[in-house]
Enzyme design. Structure first.
Site, PDB file in Angstrom:
ATOM      1  N   TYR A  55       0.827  -1.196   0.000  1.00  0.00           N
ATOM      2  CA  TYR A  55       0.000   0.000   0.000  1.00  0.00           C
ATOM      3  C   TYR A  55       0.869   1.257   0.000  1.00  0.00           C
ATOM      4  O   TYR A  55       1.846   1.357   0.752  1.00  0.00           O
ATOM      5  CB  TYR A  55      -0.918   0.031   1.232  1.00  0.00           C
ATOM      6  CG  TYR A  55      -1.779   1.282   1.295  1.00  0.00           C
ATOM      7  CD1 TYR A  55      -2.870   1.413   0.467  1.00  0.00           C
ATOM      8  CD2 TYR A  55      -1.469   2.324   2.163  1.00  0.00           C
ATOM      9  CE1 TYR A  55      -3.656   2.552   0.494  1.00  0.00           C
ATOM     10  CE2 TYR A  55      -2.234   3.472   2.209  1.00  0.00           C
ATOM     11  CZ  TYR A  55      -3.333   3.584   1.363  1.00  0.00           C
ATOM     12  OH  TYR A  55      -4.089   4.720   1.392  1.00  0.00           O
ATOM     13  N   GLY A  62      -6.939   4.595  -0.354  1.00  0.00           N
ATOM     14  CA  GLY A  62      -8.278   4.623   0.217  1.00  0.00           C
ATOM     15  C   GLY A  62      -9.097   3.434  -0.259  1.00  0.00           C
ATOM     16  O   GLY A  62      -8.676   2.271  -0.182  1.00  0.00           O
ATOM     17  N   HIS A  85      -5.498  15.260  -4.610  1.00  0.00           N
ATOM     18  CA  HIS A  85      -5.812  15.560  -3.218  1.00  0.00           C
ATOM     19  C   HIS A  85      -5.728  17.053  -2.899  1.00  0.00           C
ATOM     20  O   HIS A  85      -6.112  17.468  -1.807  1.00  0.00           O
ATOM     21  CB  HIS A  85      -4.885  14.770  -2.288  1.00  0.00           C
ATOM     22  CG  HIS A  85      -5.255  13.327  -2.164  1.00  0.00           C
ATOM     23  ND1 HIS A  85      -5.378  12.491  -3.255  1.00  0.00           N
ATOM     24  CD2 HIS A  85      -5.542  12.554  -1.079  1.00  0.00           C
ATOM     25  CE1 HIS A  85      -5.721  11.279  -2.847  1.00  0.00           C
ATOM     26  NE2 HIS A  85      -5.826  11.287  -1.540  1.00  0.00           N
ATOM     27  N   ASN A 197       0.344  12.662   3.804  1.00  0.00           N
ATOM     28  CA  ASN A 197      -0.336  11.827   4.786  1.00  0.00           C
ATOM     29  C   ASN A 197       0.247  12.102   6.176  1.00  0.00           C
ATOM     30  O   ASN A 197       1.331  11.635   6.497  1.00  0.00           O
ATOM     31  CB  ASN A 197      -0.150  10.353   4.396  1.00  0.00           C
ATOM     32  CG  ASN A 197      -1.137   9.443   5.074  1.00  0.00           C
ATOM     33  OD1 ASN A 197      -0.811   8.796   6.053  1.00  0.00           O
ATOM     34  ND2 ASN A 197      -2.333   9.372   4.542  1.00  0.00           N
ATOM     35  N   ARG A 284     -11.951  35.785  44.023  1.00  0.00           N
ATOM     36  CA  ARG A 284     -11.533  34.791  45.008  1.00  0.00           C
ATOM     37  C   ARG A 284     -11.100  33.475  44.368  1.00  0.00           C
ATOM     38  O   ARG A 284     -10.201  32.797  44.872  1.00  0.00           O
ATOM     39  CB  ARG A 284     -12.683  34.536  45.986  1.00  0.00           C
ATOM     40  CG  ARG A 284     -12.264  33.748  47.192  1.00  0.00           C
ATOM     41  CD  ARG A 284     -13.355  33.442  48.197  1.00  0.00           C
ATOM     42  NE  ARG A 284     -14.652  34.012  47.981  1.00  0.00           N
ATOM     43  CZ  ARG A 284     -15.798  33.377  48.246  1.00  0.00           C
ATOM     44  NH1 ARG A 284     -15.774  32.149  48.716  1.00  0.00           N
ATOM     45  NH2 ARG A 284     -16.956  33.968  48.071  1.00  0.00           N
TER      46      ARG A 284
END
Length: 524
Positions: A55, A62, A85, A197, A284
């Site tokens: 891969y 994807g 992309h 990525n 306070r």
């Protein structure tokens, strides 16, 4: 020349990111990191030569992970990945955001698990050092598989496409590279996916956010201490004994700050034996609330420091002897697919920071109200901090602005709680971490302005203290710092200018510098 920041994949800090992003500090890659890059690249080349399906090297991405890519198309695959992309939208990232993004991507690649060539990291370092800033669309990231779209816009310039800005001039990517005698890269196997990525937009923005948030809470301690003085409050609530029996670290730190800022305050001493038993919560409970904000910022800092020095792309390249034998790869190289690109380790603490900065703005705005509101303010203070109120409005509307900014923070969503599946449901759970980062930065900016408004009103309220009473060492320095940029309000004037100057005093760190210098001098 500024001291270089080392991009070594191991030691980068949020302050380093701020120095590179905002102060143009140069970047250098040490030889030991270069060697890691070369070793990882050799492993990738070995995998490519083997021809086995891996891969990100010779498959689709994807939902298309099962598509095998022929050897002759591997380089085209990487270029197509970057082009396809680069699908961002919205405003363009500003200069410091782009520089933070570039530095983060460079530092992740030099860890030596991404498999890019040395020339790729050299191009990124040169772009930073020569001021070549890709035009990057800000929207489009889901925070898994990292910040894909923004990083793709960045990577386009590396291949001579897209656009970049050099010295403010917009030009195409190839021309921008040429200004530094760089040529466009031809991406090799694994390099396209390695470039796009990862979580570098998220972590770059988060690094800037944590630096700014920590400065804002330190300034809020100063503003709150001044408010405590001018409203005739007591610093007893900041006593070490109280913090000691509920030992949250942030609480103790803010309590100590209030004490040291008001050291030697004649204002505080002047009413030590008054009839008031307790102050309002906004005075306070300052140590508890500011302390909780400090602890939230610290939590984000820890996550950012880890993430800045992490390998966050997919797949990652390892020595085969050090991994699961079932991993794909070769005798010497193991290629592991995982989810280090998922942004939740940042998204959740970023949303936490948004909550915390909203609370910081909330307590600061309530202290502003105690100074300007005639229904709750002390007798020595005129309505809205102006003589002749009615004819004059003084700082009435400054409190409106603080309230508006606070409401904006309260209305901001918490993106990490959402999820929209993508890529044919292959990527079925995403983090929305980039949006969390944008929201956190906006919340920090709004809170900083609110703190600036409190500081502004505190200095104005100080004009109505008895002349014979001195401030504490730190609060006196804070008052003087305000008066260097904003004159006392006598006649009504456009208050936005006062707000802008007080905001800049806090955001720039100048307030902190002046106060710390005064405190240091008092010890000599």
């Amino acid at each position: 020349m500024a001291e270089p920041v080392r991009a070594d994949g191991e030691t980068l800090t949020p302050e380093d990111v701020a120095r590179v992003a905002r102060e143009n500090a140069p970047v250098e890659i040490p030889e030991e990191s270069r060697e890691k890059v070369r070793v990882a690249r050799e492993r990738v080349e070995e995998v490519v030569e083997s021809g086995d399906p891996v891969y990100g090297v010779n498959t689709g991405f994807g939902e298309l992970v099962d598509q095998r890519i022929p050897q002759d198309d591997i380089e085209r695959l990487q270029l197509n990945l970057v082009r396809s992309h680069a699908a961002g939208a919205g405003r363009e990232l500003d200069r410091e955001e782009v520089r933070a993004l570039l530095l983060g991507r460079l530092n992740a690649l030099v860890k030596g698990y991404s498999g890019v060539r040395e020339v790729v990291v050299d191009h990124l370092a040169t772009m930073l050092n020569e001021g070549i800033h890709p035009v990057v669309k800000s929207r489009g990231s889901l925070g898994a598989s990292g910040d894909l779209a923004p990083l793709a816009h960045l990577a386009l310039v590396l291949v001579g496409e897209g656009e970049a800005k050099v010295d403010g001039e917009r030009m195409d990517g190839a021309d921008a590279l040429a200004t530094a005698d760089l040529g466009p890269l031809t991406l090799r196997a694994k390099e396209g996916i390695a470039l796009i990525n990862g979580t570098q937009l998220t972590v770059g923005l988060a690094a800037l956010a944590v630096v700014d948030a920590e400065r804002a809470v330190r300034a809020a301690d100063v503003a709150g201490a001044l408010t405590t003085e001018v409203t005739m409050g007591t610093t007893a609530a900041a006593d070490d004994s109280i913090a000691g029996v509920r030992p949250h670290p942030g609480h103790a730190e803010s309590a100590r700050n209030v004490k040291r800022l008001t050291a030697d305050s004649e204002v505080v001493e002047s009413h030590r034996n008054c009839d008031r038993v307790q102050d309002a919560y906004s005075i306070r409970c300052l140590p508890q609330v500011h302390g909780a904000v400090r602890d939230a910022a610290r939590h984000l800092r820890e996550a950012v420091e880890i993430e800045l020095n992490s390998a966050t792309d997919n797949p990652l390249i390892f020595d085969a002897d050090e991994t699961d034998p079932r991993a794909s790869g070769t005798e010497n190289a193991a290629v592991l697919s995982g989810g280090n690109f998922h942004g939740d380790p940042l998204a959740m603490p970023l949303d936490y920071l948004t909550n915390a900065m909203t609370e910081l703005a909330a307590i600061s705005e309530r202290r502003v109200d105690r100074m300007v509101n005639p229904n709750v303010q002390e007798d020595h203070l005129p309505p809205f901090l102006t003589e002749g109120s009615g004819l004059r409005s003084g700082y009435m509307i400054a409190q409106y602005t603080a309230a508006a900014l606070l409401n904006e923070n309260r209305a901001t969503g918490r993106p990490s709680m959402d999820n929209t599946p993508v890529s044919g449901n292959q990527e079925d759970h995403v983090s929305m971490s980039a949006q969390s980062a944008f929201d956190a930065r906006a919340a920090v900016e709004n809170a900083t302005t609110v703190v600036g408004i409190e500081l502004l009103c505190g200095a104005q309220a100080a004009e109505f203290l008895p002349d014979d009473l001195d401030h504490g060492v730190g609060t006196a320095a804070a008052y003087e710092a305000v008066r260097e940029v904003v004159a006392p309000l006598v006649e009504d004037r456009p208050v936005h200018e006062d707000v802008e100057r007080a905001d800049a005093l806090v955001a720039s760190g100048l307030l902190e510098e002046r106060v710390e210098d005064a405190l240091f001098e008092s010890l000599e």
